[in-house]
Motif scaffolding. Structure first.
Motif, short mmCIF file in Angstrom:
data_model
loop_
_atom_site.label_atom_id
_atom_site.label_comp_id
_atom_site.label_asym_id
_atom_site.label_seq_id
_atom_site.Cartn_x
_atom_site.Cartn_y
_atom_site.Cartn_z
N TYR A 72 0.82 -1.21 0.00
CA TYR A 72 0.00 0.00 0.00
C TYR A 72 0.85 1.26 0.00
CZ TYR A 72 -3.61 -3.40 0.80
OH TYR A 72 -4.43 -4.48 0.65
N ARG A 73 2.07 1.18 0.52
CA ARG A 73 2.99 2.32 0.37
C ARG A 73 3.28 2.56 -1.11
NH1 ARG A 73 6.00 4.43 4.59
NH2 ARG A 73 7.66 4.95 3.10
N ARG A 74 3.58 1.51 -1.82
CA ARG A 74 3.86 1.66 -3.26
C ARG A 74 2.61 2.12 -4.00
NH1 ARG A 74 6.95 -3.16 -2.22
NH2 ARG A 74 5.17 -4.42 -2.87
N TYR A 75 1.44 1.60 -3.59
CA TYR A 75 0.18 2.00 -4.23
C TYR A 75 -0.06 3.49 -4.07
CZ TYR A 75 -4.83 2.03 -5.30
OH TYR A 75 -6.07 2.30 -5.84
N CYS A 76 0.38 4.05 -2.95
CA CYS A 76 0.20 5.48 -2.68
C CYS A 76 1.37 6.32 -3.17
CB CYS A 76 -0.01 5.71 -1.18
SG CYS A 76 -1.54 5.00 -0.53
N GLY A 77 2.29 5.71 -3.92
CA GLY A 77 3.40 6.46 -4.48
C GLY A 77 4.57 6.66 -3.53
N LEU A 78 4.61 5.89 -2.45
CA LEU A 78 5.71 5.98 -1.49
C LEU A 78 6.71 4.86 -1.74
CD1 LEU A 78 3.57 6.61 1.72
CD2 LEU A 78 4.79 8.32 0.38
N PRO A 79 7.98 5.07 -1.37
CA PRO A 79 8.95 3.98 -1.53
C PRO A 79 8.69 2.87 -0.53
CG PRO A 79 9.93 5.82 -0.35
CD PRO A 79 8.59 6.30 -0.82
N ALA A 80 9.01 1.66 -0.93
CA ALA A 80 8.86 0.52 -0.01
C ALA A 80 9.83 0.67 1.15
CB ALA A 80 9.11 -0.79 -0.76
N ALA A 81 9.38 0.37 2.34
CA ALA A 81 10.23 0.45 3.53
C ALA A 81 11.12 -0.80 3.61
CB ALA A 81 9.37 0.57 4.77
N LYS A 82 12.41 -0.58 3.83
CA LYS A 82 13.35 -1.70 3.94
C LYS A 82 13.85 -1.87 5.38
CE LYS A 82 14.87 -1.20 -0.85
NZ LYS A 82 16.01 -0.95 -1.77
N THR A 83 13.72 -0.82 6.18
CA THR A 83 14.07 -0.90 7.60
C THR A 83 12.93 -0.28 8.39
OG1 THR A 83 15.12 1.27 7.76
CG2 THR A 83 16.49 -0.56 6.97
N PHE A 84 12.93 -0.49 9.70
CA PHE A 84 11.88 0.09 10.52
C PHE A 84 11.93 1.61 10.49
CE2 PHE A 84 11.84 -4.15 12.57
CZ PHE A 84 10.47 -4.40 12.48
N ASP A 85 13.13 2.19 10.35
CA ASP A 85 13.23 3.65 10.28
C ASP A 85 12.53 4.21 9.04
OD1 ASP A 85 14.61 3.80 12.63
OD2 ASP A 85 16.60 3.89 11.71
N ASP A 86 12.41 3.40 8.00
CA ASP A 86 11.74 3.86 6.79
C ASP A 86 10.25 4.10 6.99
OD1 ASP A 86 14.13 3.72 5.44
OD2 ASP A 86 13.75 1.74 4.60
#
Length: 228
Positions: free
Chosen positions: A206-220
């Motif tokens: 859903y991050r990608r669906y909303c145009g956001l980068p995929a999170a790879k770490t918790f800080d993301d």
């Protein structure tokens, strides 16, 4: 209540709301019958139903969505109704609720629940309460005029819990119990399992669906999820 879907009896406040709308339908049907004496029962039912649906839509789009989504976003999405009504109806629009909204997003309502349901009197004095955990699927409690009217006044005056990740014990350990002293189910675990049953993908989808980068770490996740 004996409805087509027993979930209207989940808790007393919900049963009261459905009772009020049922009465509103009958009130409108009686008025239509007075104005149109030649209308058969089926026409009276369908026309009253249309009016009640319009009332619910007006409350949803005029009052509820602007509070939930914010007035700016509501206008940007074309959901604002203006002063009284909207001419934005399009018969080609898909009216169904998305799987994600019904299964996950709207579950935020669980965090708003209060454990003690207020029953103020006509003078808005707080005299009595109902414990939510003692009244799941117990609609008979609203057969008392004092309780039904008190719950309605409580719905209009009692504040909800904050929208957060904290849920009251009535929802996390006593859900659907028939006795407030017994252990029940956990709404959060049921919501997680429901998401699996419905095949909802993970948060990164859903991050990608909303145009956001995929999170790879918790800080993301910190761009939209607070540290706490």
């Amino acid at each position: 209540m004996l409805p087509g879907d027993d979930r209207v009896n989940v808790h007393p406040q919900l049963a009261v709301i459905h009772t009020v709308w049922h009465r509103e339908h009958n009130r409108i049907a009686d008025e239509l019958a007075r104005l149109n004496r030649d209308w058969p029962d089926e026409v009276l039912y369908q026309e009253a139903r249309r009016i009640v649906i319009a009332e619910i839509q007006h409350i949803t789009y005029k009052e509820w969505l602007p509070i939930l989504l914010g007035r700016r976003f509501t206008r940007a999405m074309g959901l604002a109704t203006g002063n009284n009504y909207s001419r934005g109806y399009n018969s080609d629009d898909e009216p169904a609720v998305s799987n994600e909204a019904a299964t996950a997003a709207l579950r935020f309502l669980n965090s708003l629940m209060q454990g003690e349901l207020s029953l103020p009197d006509n003078f808005r004095q707080q005299n009595k309460t109902l414990q939510l955990a003692e009244h799941f699927f117990n609609p008979r409690v609203i057969e008392s005029e004092e309780v039904l009217d008190g719950l309605l006044r409580g719905l209009a005056t009692q504040t909800s819990q904050r929208m957060d990740i904290s849920l009251i014990p009535d929802m996390t350990s006593k859900l659907y119990t028939s006795n407030g002293n017994d252990l029940g189910l956990d709404a959060v675990s049921l919501d997680i399992e429901r998401g699996r049953d419905h095949g909802l993908p993970g948060y990164n989808y859903y991050r990608r669906y909303c145009g956001l980068p995929a999170a790879k770490t918790f800080d993301d996740f910190l761009d939209f999820i607070p540290t706490e």
